[in-house]
Design a protein around this motif. Structure first.
Motif, mmCIF file in Angstrom:
data_model
loop_
_atom_site.group_PDB
_atom_site.id
_atom_site.type_symbol
_atom_site.label_atom_id
_atom_site.label_comp_id
_atom_site.label_asym_id
_atom_site.label_seq_id
_atom_site.Cartn_x
_atom_site.Cartn_y
_atom_site.Cartn_z
ATOM 1 N N ALA A 128 0.834 -1.202 0.000
ATOM 2 C CA ALA A 128 0.000 0.000 0.000
ATOM 3 C C ALA A 128 0.869 1.252 0.000
ATOM 4 O O ALA A 128 0.595 2.226 -0.706
ATOM 5 N N PHE A 129 1.949 1.206 0.780
ATOM 6 C CA PHE A 129 2.861 2.351 0.878
ATOM 7 C C PHE A 129 3.445 2.694 -0.487
ATOM 8 O O PHE A 129 3.607 3.847 -0.842
ATOM 9 N N VAL A 130 3.747 1.644 -1.240
ATOM 10 C CA VAL A 130 4.419 1.827 -2.521
ATOM 11 C C VAL A 130 3.449 2.052 -3.677
ATOM 12 O O VAL A 130 3.667 2.889 -4.541
ATOM 13 N N PHE A 131 2.338 1.291 -3.678
ATOM 14 C CA PHE A 131 1.504 1.252 -4.878
ATOM 15 C C PHE A 131 0.184 2.014 -4.813
ATOM 16 O O PHE A 131 -0.481 2.174 -5.830
ATOM 17 N N SER A 172 0.035 13.178 -12.166
ATOM 18 C CA SER A 172 -1.395 13.066 -12.447
ATOM 19 C C SER A 172 -2.022 12.011 -11.559
ATOM 20 O O SER A 172 -1.336 11.115 -11.030
ATOM 21 N N GLY A 173 -3.330 12.102 -11.368
ATOM 22 C CA GLY A 173 -4.046 11.117 -10.572
ATOM 23 C C GLY A 173 -3.843 9.721 -11.137
ATOM 24 O O GLY A 173 -3.827 9.517 -12.349
ATOM 25 N N GLY A 174 -3.663 8.734 -10.254
ATOM 26 C CA GLY A 174 -3.489 7.356 -10.680
ATOM 27 C C GLY A 174 -2.047 6.899 -10.678
ATOM 28 O O GLY A 174 -1.775 5.691 -10.729
ATOM 29 N N GLN A 175 -1.086 7.827 -10.608
ATOM 30 C CA GLN A 175 0.323 7.437 -10.565
ATOM 31 C C GLN A 175 0.679 6.990 -9.153
ATOM 32 O O GLN A 175 0.309 7.632 -8.177
ATOM 33 N N SER A 176 1.420 5.878 -9.061
ATOM 34 C CA SER A 176 1.786 5.340 -7.748
ATOM 35 C C SER A 176 2.980 6.096 -7.176
ATOM 36 O O SER A 176 3.737 6.754 -7.909
ATOM 37 N N ALA A 177 3.149 5.966 -5.867
ATOM 38 C CA ALA A 177 4.295 6.596 -5.197
ATOM 39 C C ALA A 177 5.596 6.067 -5.770
ATOM 40 O O ALA A 177 6.567 6.822 -5.949
ATOM 41 N N LEU A 178 5.632 4.769 -6.081
ATOM 42 C CA LEU A 178 6.838 4.165 -6.643
ATOM 43 C C LEU A 178 7.167 4.780 -8.000
ATOM 44 O O LEU A 178 8.321 5.114 -8.288
ATOM 45 N N ASN A 179 6.153 4.942 -8.838
ATOM 46 C CA ASN A 179 6.361 5.502 -10.167
ATOM 47 C C ASN A 179 6.864 6.941 -10.087
ATOM 48 O O ASN A 179 7.803 7.332 -10.788
#
Length: 356
Positions: free
Chosen positions: A42-45, A106-113
């Motif tokens: 969850a933290f990452v994605f 943008s909305g939908g991008q993960s923290a990892l990305n």
């Protein structure tokens, strides 16, 4: 015999109890691992939701500290998401110098990305525009407002680059063509000026240069005429007509007597009525006093206006005056008497409206 049986039962129960506790401990451990793993995932994605569906930008300027990077991320993405992105960025070996730049999220991008892009310095190009720019000071402020450089740095870059390409200071506005450009936010001022100049040079292709030569003008002089035309009228369909009028005046050796050059000479672009005191302004830009073109453009003209000059249709007009209906269009005349009549109607309307 009964005693041995009782002892055996107790041992069996103890073994069963130990096995149950052991299994329970394993189950709890597994569950805990799943919880931890789930939290990590969850933290990452967990994707960035955005603010009301809008994109945000992370800006990392040169010389920024890691702590300031965190503040920038939190300011752009919110405390929770910003902290998450910062932690991952830091674990990836994030370096503020390598990450210098601007990143669109943008909305939908993960923290990892997001973290990976910033850590690798994969910037998002920013759009740069500078339409409707009158002076080099305004141009430098427009550029600086959209990129990392300062107005002073942009002007210094112009001083370094433009003279080597044949531009003196008065001609600097002719080195740029207003359009929509893409730059990395961290682009150096020198590279920005060189790229803009390269675009201008490509705009001035062989065909356009031949048309300028046929008019007896250099590209800088065409840009100067175009800058006056832009100040005279905002009507696209009238610009070629206005352009030919000034070309006619140049061909006849007449003074241009263009009111916009007087405004430029005074530095008061808000003037609504040109009076005698304004016409008396001593300046090489005051075309009521000087013969021919001013030293350079009085604004950064658009490519379309330059083309309006190069392709101006033939006519005999040498006078123009704003229409008394304040439509933004002009009355044209080939003789002074007709021009005087047009001017009287316009002056009367100015007086009626109380415009001083």
């Amino acid at each position: 015999m009964a005693k041995k049986q009782s002892t055996g039962n107790r041992k069996k129960k103890q073994q069963q109890s130990w096995a149950y506790r052991h299994s329970l401990a394993i189950l709890i451990t597994v569950i805990a691992l799943f919880v931890v793993a789930g939290s990590a995932l969850a933290f990452v994605f967990i994707p960035y939701s955005g603010s009301e569906g809008k994109s945000e930008w992370i800006y990392i300027p040169k010389g920024i500290s890691k702590a300031a990077v965190k503040d920038s991320m939190k300011s752009s993405l919110g405390s929770s998401m910003g902290t998450r992105v910062y932690v991952i960025w830091k674990l990836m070996g994030g370096d503020s110098e390598r990450s210098q730049g601007a990143y669109k999220v943008s909305g939908g991008q993960s923290a990892l990305n997001i973290s990976r892009r910033v850590a690798l310095g994969r910037q998002t190009p920013v759009e740069v525009r500078f339409n409707g720019t009158r002076t080099m000071k305004q141009l430098s402020e427009r550029i600086a407002g959209q990129l990392q450089c300062t107005p002073v740095e942009f002007i210094e870059a112009c001083e370094e680059v433009l003279p080597d390409s044949g531009f003196n200071r008065a001609a600097y506005p002719a080195a740029f063509i207003p359009d929509s450009y893409e730059f990395y936010w961290s682009a150096t001022p020198r590279n920005v000026v060189k790229r803009l100049l390269d675009y201008r040079n490509r705009f001035w292709d062989k065909e356009r240069r031949q048309k300028a030569t046929a008019l007896g003008l250099t590209p800088v002089e065409v840009a100067t005429v175009a800058s006056i035309v832009e100040e005279e009228t905002a009507k696209a369909d009238e610009k070629p007509k206005v352009a030919r009028l000034y070309l006619n005046r140049l061909a006849k050796g007449m003074k241009l007597q263009a009111d916009p050059t007087v405004k430029f000479a005074t530095g008061d672009f808000g003037l609504r009525r040109i009076l005698g005191k304004h016409l008396a302004t001593e300046s090489p830009y005051n075309t009521y006093k000087v013969q021919g073109l001013p030293p350079g453009p009085i604004r950064v003209p658009a490519g379309a206006t330059i083309d309006a000059v190069l392709n101006a249709p033939k006519h005999d007009y040498i006078y123009m005056c704003a229409k008394e209906d304040f439509s933004g269009y002009h009355n044209f005349a080939a003789d002074y008497a007709t021009h005087q009549a047009n001017a009287r109607r316009y002056q009367a309307e100015l007086n009626r409206r109380g415009i001083r």
